[in-house]
Design a protein around this motif. Structure first.
Motif, short mmCIF file in Angstrom:
data_model
loop_
_atom_site.label_atom_id
_atom_site.label_comp_id
_atom_site.label_asym_id
_atom_site.label_seq_id
_atom_site.Cartn_x
_atom_site.Cartn_y
_atom_site.Cartn_z
N UNK A 165 0.85 -1.19 0.00
CA UNK A 165 0.00 0.00 0.00
C UNK A 165 0.89 1.24 0.00
N UNK A 166 0.84 2.01 -1.10
CA UNK A 166 1.64 3.23 -1.24
C UNK A 166 0.78 4.42 -0.81
N UNK A 167 1.03 4.91 0.39
CA UNK A 167 0.18 5.97 0.94
C UNK A 167 0.23 7.24 0.10
N UNK A 168 1.41 7.60 -0.39
CA UNK A 168 1.54 8.82 -1.20
C UNK A 168 0.74 8.68 -2.50
N UNK A 169 0.78 7.50 -3.10
CA UNK A 169 0.02 7.27 -4.33
C UNK A 169 -1.47 7.36 -4.05
N UNK A 170 -1.91 6.82 -2.92
CA UNK A 170 -3.34 6.81 -2.59
C UNK A 170 -3.89 8.22 -2.42
N UNK A 171 -3.05 9.16 -2.07
CA UNK A 171 -3.51 10.54 -1.91
C UNK A 171 -3.99 11.15 -3.23
N UNK A 172 -3.64 10.51 -4.32
CA UNK A 172 -4.09 11.01 -5.62
C UNK A 172 -5.47 10.51 -6.00
N UNK A 173 -6.09 9.70 -5.14
CA UNK A 173 -7.38 9.10 -5.48
C UNK A 173 -8.48 10.14 -5.65
N UNK A 174 -8.28 11.33 -5.08
CA UNK A 174 -9.33 12.35 -5.25
C UNK A 174 -9.44 12.83 -6.69
N UNK A 175 -8.49 12.41 -7.55
CA UNK A 175 -8.58 12.79 -8.97
C UNK A 175 -9.86 12.28 -9.60
N UNK A 176 -10.26 11.05 -9.29
CA UNK A 176 -11.48 10.50 -9.87
C UNK A 176 -12.71 11.22 -9.32
N UNK A 177 -12.65 11.68 -8.08
CA UNK A 177 -13.77 12.45 -7.52
C UNK A 177 -13.92 13.77 -8.27
N UNK A 178 -12.81 14.39 -8.60
CA UNK A 178 -12.88 15.65 -9.36
C UNK A 178 -13.42 15.40 -10.75
N UNK A 179 -13.09 14.24 -11.33
CA UNK A 179 -13.63 13.90 -12.65
C UNK A 179 -15.15 13.76 -12.58
N UNK A 180 -15.65 13.09 -11.55
CA UNK A 180 -17.10 12.99 -11.37
C UNK A 180 -17.73 14.38 -11.23
N UNK A 181 -17.08 15.26 -10.49
CA UNK A 181 -17.63 16.60 -10.31
C UNK A 181 -17.74 17.35 -11.63
N UNK A 182 -16.74 17.18 -12.49
CA UNK A 182 -16.79 17.86 -13.79
C UNK A 182 -17.88 17.26 -14.67
N UNK A 183 -18.01 15.95 -14.64
CA UNK A 183 -19.07 15.32 -15.43
C UNK A 183 -20.45 15.78 -14.93
N UNK A 184 -20.60 15.87 -13.62
CA UNK A 184 -21.90 16.26 -13.07
C UNK A 184 -22.15 17.75 -13.17
N UNK A 185 -21.17 18.49 -13.71
CA UNK A 185 -21.44 19.88 -14.09
C UNK A 185 -22.43 19.93 -15.25
N UNK A 186 -22.54 18.81 -15.98
CA UNK A 186 -23.58 18.65 -16.99
C UNK A 186 -24.84 18.18 -16.26
N UNK A 187 -25.86 18.99 -16.23
CA UNK A 187 -27.06 18.64 -15.44
C UNK A 187 -27.77 17.41 -15.97
N UNK A 188 -27.61 17.16 -17.27
CA UNK A 188 -28.21 15.96 -17.84
C UNK A 188 -27.44 14.70 -17.47
N UNK A 189 -26.27 14.85 -16.84
CA UNK A 189 -25.51 13.72 -16.32
C UNK A 189 -25.76 13.57 -14.82
N UNK A 190 -25.80 14.71 -14.11
CA UNK A 190 -25.99 14.69 -12.66
C UNK A 190 -27.32 14.06 -12.28
N UNK A 191 -28.34 14.27 -13.10
CA UNK A 191 -29.64 13.62 -12.95
C UNK A 191 -29.94 12.90 -14.26
#
Length: 293
Positions: free
Chosen positions: A242-268
């Motif tokens: 388990x690479x703790x420093x690498x795991x800190x980058x996992x929020x990248x996928x959360x930011x990707x979801x946030x950008x996709x859900x900026x499209x309201x037709x995707x968020x709902x």
């Protein structure tokens, strides 16, 4: 040739985005003249960005029936899925893809319009799931969007399931959807250098799958798995790396979801069929890639 005199309104394609997408749009070889492609695609983007009904599209995009019919045809033919692969190919050829891949899922609430599918019985396309990727979870009637993104937060592969489907069950199938064609000879790139995921993906089966493919992984162990391994003593084996420093980058996928859900037709989800909703997510994903160049 792009007409650079076109007035670009909010929620419409820029000249660069249209230059990237235009060669991938099917052309009519016969029949009466049809509505201009960029105008129609802009109508699709506007609809997905704002989440409005097809019937409420502004008149500047032409007949809403034309925009919807073209979108539905492209969805069934996989036009936007291929467009997403092509822009990934362009990025890969330029060495622009970070193959430290993160995977995760998000719940999307289904609007009552999406629920009216008549999914009990009836005829569906062969590639359309019987449940239209709609199911019951804590949020009510929902769809789960499974996503793999590169280290820069851009979608590499996506998959839809009913909202109650567990993440780990879909992990292998999601990674198998990664397919970045080469510009020259050679097979498409489908193997990440490294996979980062949360505890939901900490199953022995998935870890074994990653080892067979030679993919490094950073996935934290669940507490019950740690306890079971310790109770077995030496037979429990060593804990997974388990690479703790690498795991800190996992929020990248959360930011990707946030950008996709900026499209309201995707968020709902307003689309009745999984085919249409997946096409909408693919088009939004294409735009995320185009805006990253």
């Amino acid at each position: 040739m792009v007409d650079h005199g076109v007035v670009i309104r909010r929620h419409e394609l820029t000249d660069l985005e249209w230059e990237l997408l235009a060669p991938l749009i099917p052309r009519a070889v016969r029949g009466r003249p049809r509505a201009e492609d960029r105008q129609i695609i802009n109508g699709m983007v506007y609809k997905i960005r704002t989440g409005i009904s097809w019937r409420d599209l502004p008149e500047r995009y032409g007949s809403w029936q034309t925009v919807y019919t073209r979108f539905r045809r492209y969805a069934i033919d996989g036009v936007f899925t291929r467009a997403l692969q092509q822009i990934q190919t362009r990025a890969d050829a330029a060495g622009d893809i970070d193959w430290l891949v993160q995977i995760d899922s998000t719940i999307v609430r289904a609007h009552q319009h999406a629920a009216a599918t008549g999914r009990k019985g009836g005829k569906h396309r062969q590639d359309e799931p019987d449940d239209h990727a709609l199911g019951r979870s804590r949020g009510g009637l929902t769809t789960k969007l499974h996503l793999a993104c590169d280290g820069k937060g851009r979608p590499l592969a996506l998959m839809l399931t009913a909202g109650q489907r567990h993440d780990s069950v879909m992990a292998q199938a999601l990674l198998q959807r990664i397919c970045v064609p080469r510009t020259g000879s050679g097979r498409p790139r489908s193997t990440p250098d490294h996979v980062v995921a949360d505890k939901a993906y900490s199953s022995r089966g998935f870890r074994a799958y990653l080892r067979r493919r030679g993919i490094a992984a950073t996935i934290p162990e669940k507490d019950d798995q740690k306890k079971h391994r310790r109770n077995r003593g030496s037979r429990g084996g060593r804990p997974p790396g388990f690479a703790r420093e690498t795991y800190r980058r996992r929020n990248t996928v959360e930011r990707c979801f946030n950008r996709l859900k900026g499209f309201r037709g995707i968020a709902t989800r307003y689309d009745k069929t999984a085919t249409s909703y997946e096409a909408a997510v693919s088009l939004a994903s294409f735009l995320l890639w185009a805006r990253s160049f």
